[in-house]
Design a protein around this motif. Structure first.
Motif, short mmCIF file in Angstrom:
data_model
loop_
_atom_site.label_atom_id
_atom_site.label_comp_id
_atom_site.label_asym_id
_atom_site.label_seq_id
_atom_site.Cartn_x
_atom_site.Cartn_y
_atom_site.Cartn_z
N UNK A 189 -35.61 -10.07 23.02
CA UNK A 189 -35.12 -11.02 24.01
C UNK A 189 -36.30 -11.51 24.84
N UNK A 190 -36.61 -12.80 24.82
CA UNK A 190 -37.71 -13.32 25.64
C UNK A 190 -37.41 -13.17 27.12
N UNK A 191 -38.44 -12.97 27.93
CA UNK A 191 -38.26 -12.71 29.35
C UNK A 191 -37.73 -13.92 30.12
N UNK A 192 -37.86 -15.11 29.52
CA UNK A 192 -37.36 -16.31 30.20
C UNK A 192 -35.99 -16.76 29.70
N UNK A 193 -35.29 -15.85 29.00
CA UNK A 193 -33.97 -16.19 28.46
C UNK A 193 -32.97 -16.45 29.58
N UNK A 194 -32.08 -17.41 29.38
CA UNK A 194 -31.03 -17.69 30.34
C UNK A 194 -30.11 -16.48 30.48
N UNK A 195 -29.79 -16.11 31.72
CA UNK A 195 -28.90 -14.97 31.95
C UNK A 195 -29.63 -13.65 32.10
N UNK A 196 -30.96 -13.65 31.99
CA UNK A 196 -31.73 -12.41 32.12
C UNK A 196 -32.42 -12.40 33.48
N UNK A 197 -32.22 -11.31 34.23
CA UNK A 197 -32.81 -11.17 35.56
C UNK A 197 -33.59 -9.85 35.62
N UNK A 198 -34.84 -9.94 36.05
CA UNK A 198 -35.71 -8.76 36.14
C UNK A 198 -36.01 -8.46 37.61
#
Length: 380
Positions: A189-198
């Motif tokens: 999963x790329x870190x800039x994927x929509x719906x992903x929060x770090x």
């Protein structure tokens, strides 16, 4: 199994030792901590380590690495551990990189491994969840089939170097209940994927980790790493590999903590007498030395067993982790005691090793967990 270094490994050890002495003293780690650095490590030094070939030691030659074994990488990790170097070896080389080497497709390997070997890409394994307590099969994050891909929803904790990762390897459940070894799958999963929060976090040892939240993150089927529903074995093998590497880093840390302590007691005087001459402290120092040597033998055995693909490798990993957890805690605890009151202050480095020992003990399973695992693997 030879528990001694070869001539080539002796050369690597000397090179690493000289490098960390000059380029990565503990004062550098302190500076990164005190400045609340955005990355938590030195990108320039990471690149330099890659140019020396350390980052790509275990990566196949066709992807820009050296194609060497864990026993060789362990020497580098031991040297870095002696000076508390915070560079992202565990997230990128031992966890993420190994996952791709062992389970990635040719396209996935060709896309990511050369960048890792060159020190240009950071990849992190997101596998732990709240309440999992070292059980790799506890996975509540779900990946539902949609069209020609998957939608992933869930939350991962203690994701090493997650805030600087270019990509995540997310462990999710595609079938079965939340504690089953069946139905576990792994996705890129790329870190800039929509719906992903770090969300960045800092551990007690000032190392980087993160909480990674996924809300309907969409990935294509080509993002699957390894077999669908059968990622549990791959995950366990990779975590074992990383655990053996951690033991090597711990070995460097405990050895340096012991050295700092011995140097101190040889200089500190009480009642006009060097305290290192007191018999009680000599006995305690001897106990530490014995534990360090046992930890070294166990660590060397497990790294070589993994390289040889021995059927006893998992058992030896648990043996090493249990011994290293106890030995590092002993060396750092006794170090603070022998330093006396000043050992509790931030001015002295021994406290930093104590914090690292605490964090390492709980990473990939504490000594109690691994003693129990060792017994189960042995049929007890």
């Amino acid at each position: 199994m030879q528990l001694v270094l070869s001539e080539d490994q002796e050369l690597i050890s000397k090179t690493v030792g000289d490098f960390v002495e000059e380029r990565s003293p503990v004062s550098r780690f302190r500076a990164l901590r005190d400045s609340n650095d955005d990355t938590g490590y030195s990108k320039a030094l990471w690149k330099e380590m890659a140019e020396l070939g350390w980052v790509g030691i275990s990566i196949p030659e066709e992807y820009g690495g050296a194609g060497m074994g864990l026993a060789d990488l362990a020497i580098v990790l031991e040297g870095l551990g002696s000076r508390l170097a915070p560079e992202p070896f565990f997230s990128t080389v031992l966890l993420g990189g190994q996952m791709l080497i062992r389970g990635g497709t040719k396209d996935q390997q060709g896309t990511w491994l050369p960048g890792i070997a060159a020190g240009e890409k950071i990849i992190s394994l997101a596998y732990q969840e709240l309440g999992s307590r070292y059980d790799l099969n506890v996975v509540e994050t779900r990946a539902e089939v949609i069209n020609n891909g998957f939608s992933i929803t869930g939350e991962k904790t203690l994701v090493l170097d997650g805030h600087v990762a270019d990509c995540f390897l997310v462990v999710a459940r595609t079938a079965g209940d939340s504690r089953s070894s069946e139905g576990i799958s792994i996705f890129l999963v790329p870190s800039d994927a929509d719906g992903l929060v770090v969300t960045r976090q800092t551990r007690v040892d000032f190392r980087n980790s993160a909480v990674v939240s996924l809300s309907g993150v969409s990935v294509e089927r080509s993002a699957l790493v390894g077999e669908l529903h059968r990622g549990a074995t791959l995950l366990e093998d990779v975590v074992d590999y990383a655990t053996a590497g951690l033991c090597s880093e711990m070995l460097g840390g405990m050895q340096q903590a012991f050295k700092l302590t011995m140097d101190h007691v040889k200089e500190r005087k009480q009642f006009e007498t060097v305290v290192g001459s007191f018999q009680a402290l000599k006995h305690r120092a001897a106990d530490i030395f014995i534990e360090l040597e046992l930890a070294r033998s166990a660590t060397m055995a497990c790294t070589r067993a993994i390289d040889e693909e021995s059927e006893n490798s998992s058992k030896l990993v648990s043996l090493a982790k249990a011994r290293c957890s106890d030995a590092y805690l002993l060396a750092s605890n006794e170090g603070v005691q022998m330093f006396g009151g000043v050992g509790m202050t931030d001015e002295y480095d021994i406290g930093l090793y104590l914090k690292r020992a605490r964090a390492c003990e709980l990473t990939f399973g504490d000594s109690s967990f691994h003693r129990n695992r060792w017994a189960l693997l042995g049929g007890y």
